[in-house]
Each structure stands twice: as C-alpha cells, then as structure tokens.
Design a protein around this motif. Structure first.
Motif, PDB file in Angstrom:
ATOM      1  N   GLY A 264     -66.326   7.106 -35.566  1.00  0.00           N
ATOM      2  CA  GLY A 264     -66.730   7.611 -34.268  1.00  0.00           C
ATOM      3  C   GLY A 264     -67.935   6.952 -33.379  1.00  0.00           C
ATOM      4  N   GLN A 265     -68.341   6.048 -34.108  1.00  0.00           N
ATOM      5  CA  GLN A 265     -69.655   4.891 -33.684  1.00  0.00           C
ATOM      6  C   GLN A 265     -69.080   3.720 -33.130  1.00  0.00           C
ATOM      7  OE1 GLN A 265     -72.638   5.807 -36.060  1.00  0.00           O
ATOM      8  NE2 GLN A 265     -72.100   7.217 -37.592  1.00  0.00           N
ATOM      9  N   PHE A 266     -67.500   3.301 -34.130  1.00  0.00           N
ATOM     10  CA  PHE A 266     -67.303   2.319 -32.952  1.00  0.00           C
ATOM     11  C   PHE A 266     -65.923   2.103 -32.233  1.00  0.00           C
ATOM     12  CE2 PHE A 266     -69.410   2.179 -37.099  1.00  0.00           C
ATOM     13  CZ  PHE A 266     -70.594   0.887 -36.581  1.00  0.00           C
ATOM     14  N   ARG A 267     -66.114   1.253 -31.506  1.00  0.00           N
ATOM     15  CA  ARG A 267     -64.791   1.054 -30.890  1.00  0.00           C
ATOM     16  C   ARG A 267     -64.104  -0.569 -31.479  1.00  0.00           C
ATOM     17  NH1 ARG A 267     -64.520  -1.072 -25.231  1.00  0.00           N
ATOM     18  NH2 ARG A 267     -67.136  -0.921 -25.687  1.00  0.00           N
TER      19      ARG A 267
ATOM     20  N   ILE B 194     -66.717  -2.711 -47.691  1.00  0.00           N
ATOM     21  CA  ILE B 194     -66.946  -3.864 -46.709  1.00  0.00           C
ATOM     22  C   ILE B 194     -66.909  -2.599 -45.537  1.00  0.00           C
ATOM     23  CG2 ILE B 194     -65.865  -5.069 -44.872  1.00  0.00           C
ATOM     24  CD1 ILE B 194     -63.934  -6.473 -47.951  1.00  0.00           C
ATOM     25  N   ALA B 195     -66.224  -2.520 -45.067  1.00  0.00           N
ATOM     26  CA  ALA B 195     -66.741  -0.820 -43.997  1.00  0.00           C
ATOM     27  C   ALA B 195     -68.041  -0.636 -44.435  1.00  0.00           C
ATOM     28  CB  ALA B 195     -65.214  -0.254 -43.621  1.00  0.00           C
ATOM     29  N   ASP B 196     -67.833   0.383 -45.256  1.00  0.00           N
ATOM     30  CA  ASP B 196     -69.509   0.686 -45.451  1.00  0.00           C
ATOM     31  C   ASP B 196     -70.632  -0.192 -45.530  1.00  0.00           C
ATOM     32  OD1 ASP B 196     -69.136   2.867 -46.611  1.00  0.00           O
ATOM     33  OD2 ASP B 196     -68.634   2.484 -48.416  1.00  0.00           O
ATOM     34  N   ALA B 197     -70.313  -1.569 -45.343  1.00  0.00           N
ATOM     35  CA  ALA B 197     -71.776  -2.872 -45.324  1.00  0.00           C
ATOM     36  C   ALA B 197     -71.306  -3.530 -44.034  1.00  0.00           C
ATOM     37  CB  ALA B 197     -71.170  -4.066 -46.267  1.00  0.00           C
ATOM     38  N   ILE B 198     -70.891  -2.911 -43.685  1.00  0.00           N
ATOM     39  CA  ILE B 198     -70.472  -3.387 -41.578  1.00  0.00           C
ATOM     40  C   ILE B 198     -71.402  -1.971 -41.665  1.00  0.00           C
ATOM     41  CG2 ILE B 198     -69.539  -3.694 -39.595  1.00  0.00           C
ATOM     42  CD1 ILE B 198     -67.003  -4.959 -41.987  1.00  0.00           C
ATOM     43  N   TYR B 199     -70.508  -0.875 -41.575  1.00  0.00           N
ATOM     44  CA  TYR B 199     -71.645   0.420 -40.774  1.00  0.00           C
ATOM     45  C   TYR B 199     -73.314  -0.179 -41.140  1.00  0.00           C
ATOM     46  CZ  TYR B 199     -72.337   4.833 -40.535  1.00  0.00           C
ATOM     47  OH  TYR B 199     -72.875   6.410 -39.423  1.00  0.00           O
ATOM     48  N   GLU B 200     -74.011  -0.515 -42.751  1.00  0.00           N
ATOM     49  CA  GLU B 200     -74.552  -0.006 -42.608  1.00  0.00           C
ATOM     50  C   GLU B 200     -75.934  -1.511 -41.814  1.00  0.00           C
ATOM     51  OE1 GLU B 200     -75.363   0.259 -46.414  1.00  0.00           O
ATOM     52  OE2 GLU B 200     -77.799   0.139 -46.771  1.00  0.00           O
TER      53      GLU B 200
ATOM     54  N   VAL C 130     -69.912   6.361 -45.765  1.00  0.00           N
ATOM     55  CA  VAL C 130     -69.361   6.540 -47.161  1.00  0.00           C
ATOM     56  C   VAL C 130     -67.578   6.585 -46.990  1.00  0.00           C
ATOM     57  CG1 VAL C 130     -70.858   8.729 -47.402  1.00  0.00           C
ATOM     58  CG2 VAL C 130     -69.060   9.249 -45.169  1.00  0.00           C
ATOM     59  N   PHE C 131     -66.982   5.086 -46.801  1.00  0.00           N
ATOM     60  CA  PHE C 131     -65.919   5.386 -47.378  1.00  0.00           C
ATOM     61  C   PHE C 131     -65.622   4.926 -48.325  1.00  0.00           C
ATOM     62  CE2 PHE C 131     -67.976   2.574 -42.364  1.00  0.00           C
ATOM     63  CZ  PHE C 131     -67.054   3.830 -41.804  1.00  0.00           C
ATOM     64  N   ALA C 132     -66.413   4.337 -49.161  1.00  0.00           N
ATOM     65  CA  ALA C 132     -66.105   4.286 -50.099  1.00  0.00           C
ATOM     66  C   ALA C 132     -65.560   4.863 -51.494  1.00  0.00           C
ATOM     67  CB  ALA C 132     -66.863   2.993 -50.900  1.00  0.00           C
TER      68      ALA C 132
ATOM     69  N   ALA D 278     -82.108  -6.604 -40.873  1.00  0.00           N
ATOM     70  CA  ALA D 278     -81.068  -5.505 -40.638  1.00  0.00           C
ATOM     71  C   ALA D 278     -81.259  -4.306 -39.763  1.00  0.00           C
ATOM     72  CB  ALA D 278     -81.302  -4.836 -41.978  1.00  0.00           C
ATOM     73  N   GLN D 279     -82.181  -4.609 -38.287  1.00  0.00           N
ATOM     74  CA  GLN D 279     -82.295  -3.621 -37.773  1.00  0.00           C
ATOM     75  C   GLN D 279     -81.428  -3.000 -36.618  1.00  0.00           C
ATOM     76  OE1 GLN D 279     -83.801  -5.072 -33.622  1.00  0.00           O
ATOM     77  NE2 GLN D 279     -85.097  -3.834 -32.957  1.00  0.00           N
ATOM     78  N   PRO D 280     -80.337  -2.274 -36.354  1.00  0.00           N
ATOM     79  CA  PRO D 280     -79.740  -1.748 -35.964  1.00  0.00           C
ATOM     80  C   PRO D 280     -79.193  -2.554 -34.457  1.00  0.00           C
ATOM     81  CG  PRO D 280     -80.991   0.408 -37.250  1.00  0.00           C
ATOM     82  CD  PRO D 280     -81.654  -0.832 -36.477  1.00  0.00           C
ATOM     83  N   LEU D 281     -77.762  -2.309 -34.601  1.00  0.00           N
ATOM     84  CA  LEU D 281     -77.836  -3.438 -32.630  1.00  0.00           C
ATOM     85  C   LEU D 281     -77.602  -2.401 -32.030  1.00  0.00           C
ATOM     86  CD1 LEU D 281     -74.169  -5.296 -34.033  1.00  0.00           C
ATOM     87  CD2 LEU D 281     -76.898  -5.921 -33.718  1.00  0.00           C
TER      88      LEU D 281
END
Lengths: 434, 184
Positions: free
Chosen positions: A76-79, A153-159, A167-169, A4-7
C-alpha cells in the motif's frame, strides 16, 4: 549507509486510493491465495521496476520484476510505473527521462546462471530525484529460492525507501480445512509458493513459529486428544513434546527459543506451564482454580500475557515469565482473548467480544492503555504480528468461509487472502529468519 | 478531497500465468490414507520447482517437507451429556446415564475410556478447548464419585473443533455443548 534517509521524508507524493477486488485472479490454485487490497488514504511512492534481464531463462518461477512489483504494491506504500526498455544493474539510466515519467526510484537487474547451477540475481536501486545510485546486491540462489530472492530484493527496496524492514521474504503458517481434512500450510507472505507441512483427518490448531524460523509447534488431535508437537519444517521431523493426561495446547516459544510455555490440564483445569523446548521439566506457572491459557511472551522474554477467567469471564493478564503475581490488562468488555505482542512490545493485539456474537480485532497501546478497534468484521480470531510490526494477520469470516486478513496498525489498509472453496484459519506470521 | 479509483497496474496476465504453472507443479506430496501408518514423514526436497540439478545443490531455504497423519478414527458408541450455555454442571436428567456408565466401569476395572468435552462455535479456539476440558472433567468427577477409578477415565477436550451438528443457531449450539463418553 548514511544516506538511508527515507524518500518519504523529503518528497511526499500523496495519492488517495481505493483498490477493491482489483487482483481478481480467476480460479486460483487451492493452495494459493488471492489477495484483495482495500484501503484509503495511503501515501504512495512512485517506483519503476524494470524487467530483469534474462529473468525468463530461469523458468516460470523467476518473474522477478513482477514479484517485486506485486510485493511493493501490496504494502500500500508504492505505486508502480511503467519501465519500458531493456535495462540491467549495469545500465546508466537517463535520469531526466525517469524524472519526467514521475518516478522517485528506479530498480533494474539481471538473472544469470552460475557454474554450480545456481542463479545469480543482481539488482541496483537509483534515487531518481537526486540522480543517485543507491547501490545493489548480488543474490546467488537455487532455482527453488528464486521467488525468495525476488522477495529479498523487494525487502531491500522497501527498507531503502521507507526506512523500515520489509517482510516480503517472511513466511506465514496457517491451517486449511476441506471437508474433514486439515492441512498445516506454509506460504510466502504474499500467499504464493504454498507448501504443506502436515495433513491430518483430525483438527490442527495454534501453530507457533520457533524464533529461528525453523520449527513449528502446534496442537494436533490425531491421537483423539490435544497434544503439542514440534516439527522441523525443512526435514519434516516431528515429535510430541507436550503430552500429559488431559489437554495440552497453546504453545508459545520464549524469544530465545529455549523454552516453551503451554497450557496443560493435567492438574484438573487448564493452567500455564513452562518447560524446555523438548517438553522437559514442566513447571507450573499459574496457580488458579480458573482457566489460564494462551500465553504470549513479551519480546524481552521477561513477561507473559495470557488469558484467564479467574475474574468471571476471560480477560488478558500479564505476569513475570518466571512465575509470580499476574496483573489484569484488559478491563473494557466481558470477553478478551488471544493476546499477541508487537515486536517492539508496545502494542497488544487481541480479540474482544462486543456483545452478542461479534468478535473483533483490537489493539491496546501498552503504555497508555488506549484501545483501538481495527476491523468491522464479526468473527475475528488469532491475531499475529508481522516481524516488522507494521501489519497484523488474523482470521475472520467472509461469504460463509474462514478467511485470512491483514491490516495495518491504524486499520486503514486491509488485505484479504482468499482461497476458493477452502476454510483458512489459525494464521501465524514467521520471523525474519527462515 | 479527491478519491481516485485505480485499477491494478500489475501485469495480471503474468501473475496468472505464474499461478497456473504453480498450480500444476506445487503439489507437495500425495497423501496416503493409510490407517495403519498413523504418521507419515517425508524428508525429500520439495518437488514443486523447475530445475533438475537441485539434488546436487545446497538445501533451499524455502524447503518445507510435508508430513501426513491419518490415525484410525476412535471407534465406540457415543454416550452424550449436553450442557447449558457457559455451564459445566451435569444436569439431573443425565443422572441415570452417568450411574449406569459408572456401574459398568466400576464392575470392570480393566475397561478404560475417555470423556471428550465440546463447546459450541462461539469464541476463541483455545479458550473453548479449556472450556470443553472443564465439561469433561465434571463428568469424570461425577463418575469417580460413583466408584470409577481415576486411571480408568481420561478427560480430554476438542473445544469447538469437532461440532456434532453444523449450524449457527441455538438449536445447533445446544447439540454441540456436550461431553461424549467413549470406550478405549
């Protein structure tokens, strides 16, 4: 889970951006927000979110992929990259092709009807760079929770991709005012899915979420004075819990949800009192002849920040939650109010008057006492931290209206939540639970 | 340092369409302006979404049930004391107003009333609520010195929430820094 290392940490994709007024939706519904992002200097991860198979079968609320894309974009962290072609969570993606598109991560999924009438929303995430399956999930939800599933799902992807909880949910409560009608509203963190918790012809201020996300405490003037109510948002059950002679205001829940601290004037001047969550057994916490108000618990429940003008003007103090001697926390400026504590307890957000009529959001690093001004607006009010501590929501004014803003803790990325023709104020960010 | 100006890559048409639909169907509850029923509580499921089988399904975690409160506005003629900026002192020019009101209340012990403190719009809502309370308390104190019983008058505050006059200049602010005496 070990990978689970951040990309971010192994592949940096730097894109400086400036997006202003880009989400200019025409004439949004009055209970909805328009979100404008302004900011410069973010590092953005390129992701491809494919349209979820059969997502249109579940109706117009189920634009799952669009909701996920918008969530990630707003951080602001994704494109977002184009993701053409039909895919779902069972697809074996052609990694070289996705690599050539410049994607670091790929998401695909599906929506299918269950026998009990609910919807099964499934997804999978791939690390395109490593050519690795990062796993997925199945979320069975009722139709009314399809947006929530997309946010989860957005939260899971973000994490997965940043290492931080999303905090999307989560939900946000705030008050709108149109002419002389006040409405306590609740929306998803993206300002959509707005629902009404309370309407009144008298003001409503100072909403506060219970730590379990099920109740709101707030101050309503419906009886021609300030009384603290609690309301179960799901059932609408409400009752006055703090109603003594004089004004009753500024409710704060203890982190364990068992106590309320509120400001009562029953002994002549506004002082802090602790009581049960039902208002029982109020016990005076402060003993001053000055105004003491706006209590905020530290996350460990041991201390309270509050505002007092015992030294002349209003300043922020800290005291043991059980009562005891306060110590002054703010020394810069003559007027510091509305303390909010970050979930890790390390940062204090508050409003500081900078001479004249300028009130601006500031943060203080609790350990060092270092102060940072986060805004360049003049009428900031009521800061509240997102439960992951990455954003602060606050009220301000723009174009003659009360508006809500969010900012990152470094002040670099801001969003403005616009609602046409409506004054929007008193925001408070709900907990992870709902 | 390169700076890119980027237009929104999200399909806005889709968002727009979703918004348009939400606009049509997320209306939670028709508000009933009924002064006789001060609190209206609803306990039905939200009506904002598609899907007819929701009734037999588990409760949605997104559910919010709206409540409406519409009390009748307090009647009564307002008697107003104005204050200087950041001050709670009842100025000498209001002595005759305070005295006549105190005489009236002292002569009729069954008459109840409230003193509502107000502030101008500058500063925080909660701090202003406490400031308005101090103004109300100082009027109540002045009247109790003239024989009005404590139980007859309640000092309350609206802070900056109910300005008498709209506007962001000293003229408007001066009219909003006030305490209003009202009969109950």
């Amino acid at each position: 889970m070990s990978e689970a290392q951040p990309l971010y940490s192994r592949r940096r994709v730097c894109a400086t951006f400036a997006v202003a007024g880009s989400a200019a939706l025409a004439a949004p519904a009055w209970s909805q927000f328009r979100v404008e992002i302004t900011g410069v200097g973010a590092t953005q991860l390129p992701v491809a979110i494919a349209r979820f198979r059969d997502e249109d079968r579940a109706g117009p609320n189920a634009a799952i992929a669009s909701i996920i894309r918008a969530d990630l974009e707003r951080s602001g962290q994704f494109r977002n990259l184009d993701a053409p072609g039909a895919m779902d969570e069972t697809t074996v993606p052609a990694m070289p092709e996705w690599r050539s598109r410049g994607a670091d991560a790929l998401v695909a999924g599906s929506v299918s009807r269950l026998a009990d009438g609910r919807w099964d929303v499934r997804y999978k995430v791939w690390d395109v760079v490593k050519g690795q399956d990062l796993g997925g999930q199945s979320l069975p939800v009722v139709t009314a929770d399809l947006r929530l599933a997309a946010h989860r799902i957005a939260d899971a992807i973000y994490e997965r991709l940043t290492g931080d909880k999303g905090v999307f949910a989560t939900r946000i409560a705030y008050v709108t005012r149109v002419a002389n009608r006040y409405t306590l509203r609740i929306t998803d963190a993206d300002g959509e899915g707005g629902q009404v918790a309370l309407t009144s012809v008298e003001p409503i201020i100072s909403p506060a979420w219970s730590p379990d996300g099920r109740e709101l405490a707030y101050v309503s003037f419906e009886q021609q004075k300030a009384i603290v109510y609690t309301q179960d948002v799901s059932s609408g059950q409400r009752r006055p819990v703090v109603n003594y002679r004089g004004s009753n205001s500024a409710p704060a829940w203890s982190p364990d949800g068992r106590q309320l601290v509120a400001t009562l004037s029953r002994d002549g001047v506004a002082q802090l009192y602790a009581m049960g969550r039902d208002g029982s057994n109020p016990r005076r916490l402060t003993q001053s002849s000055a105004i003491d108000t706006e209590a905020a618990f530290t996350p460990d429940g041991r201390s309270l920040y509050f505002v007092s003008d015992r030294g002349g003007g209003p300043q922020i103090y800290r005291m043991p939650a059980a009562g005891g001697g306060p110590e002054r926390v703010t020394f810069s400026g003559a007027y510091n109010i509305s303390p909010a504590v970050s979930p890790d307890g390390r940062t204090l957000a508050y409003i500081s008057r900078l001479g004249g009529g300028t009130f601006r959001l500031h943060t203080m690093d609790v350990a060092s006492g270092n102060i940072r001004a986060l805004s360049d607006t003049n009428d900031d009010e009521s800061p509240s931290f997102a439960p992951n501590g990455k954003l602060i929501i606050y009220a301000s004014r723009a174009q003659g209206r009360d508006v809500l803003m969010t900012t990152t803790l470094d002040g670099a990325i801001k969003t403005r939540l616009l609602s046409s023709g409506v004054d929007v104020r008193e925001p408070v960010w709900g907990p992870f639970n709902r | 340092m390169q700076r890119l100006t980027q237009s929104h890559p999200i399909p806005l048409a889709g968002l727009l369409a979703a918004l348009a639909v939400l606009a049509g169907c997320s209306s939670p509850v028709k508000i009933n302006d009924n002064a006789g029923a001060p609190v209206e509580s609803r306990s039905t499921a939200p009506g904002g979404t598609a899907g007819g089988s929701a009734a037999t399904q588990p409760t949605a975690q997104s559910q919010v049930t709206p409540v409406s409160v519409d009390p009748s506005a307090a009647a009564g003629v307002a008697r107003v004391v104005y204050f200087d900026y950041d001050s709670f002192a009842v100025k000498d020019e209001y002595r005759s107003l305070i005295e006549s009101q105190a005489k009236r209340l002292a002569a009729n012990r069954s008459q109840r009333g409230s003193v509502e403190g107000h502030t101008d719009e500058r500063g925080g809502r909660e701090y202003n609520l406490a400031l308005g309370q101090k103004r109300a308390e100082s009027v109540v104190r002045a009247m109790s010195l003239l024989g009005v019983q404590e139980s007859q008058l309640e000092a309350v505050s609206f802070g900056k929430e109910r300005p008498a006059v709209q506007g962001s200049d000293e003229a408007a602010w001066a009219k909003n820094r006030r305490a209003e005496l009202k009969d109950r």
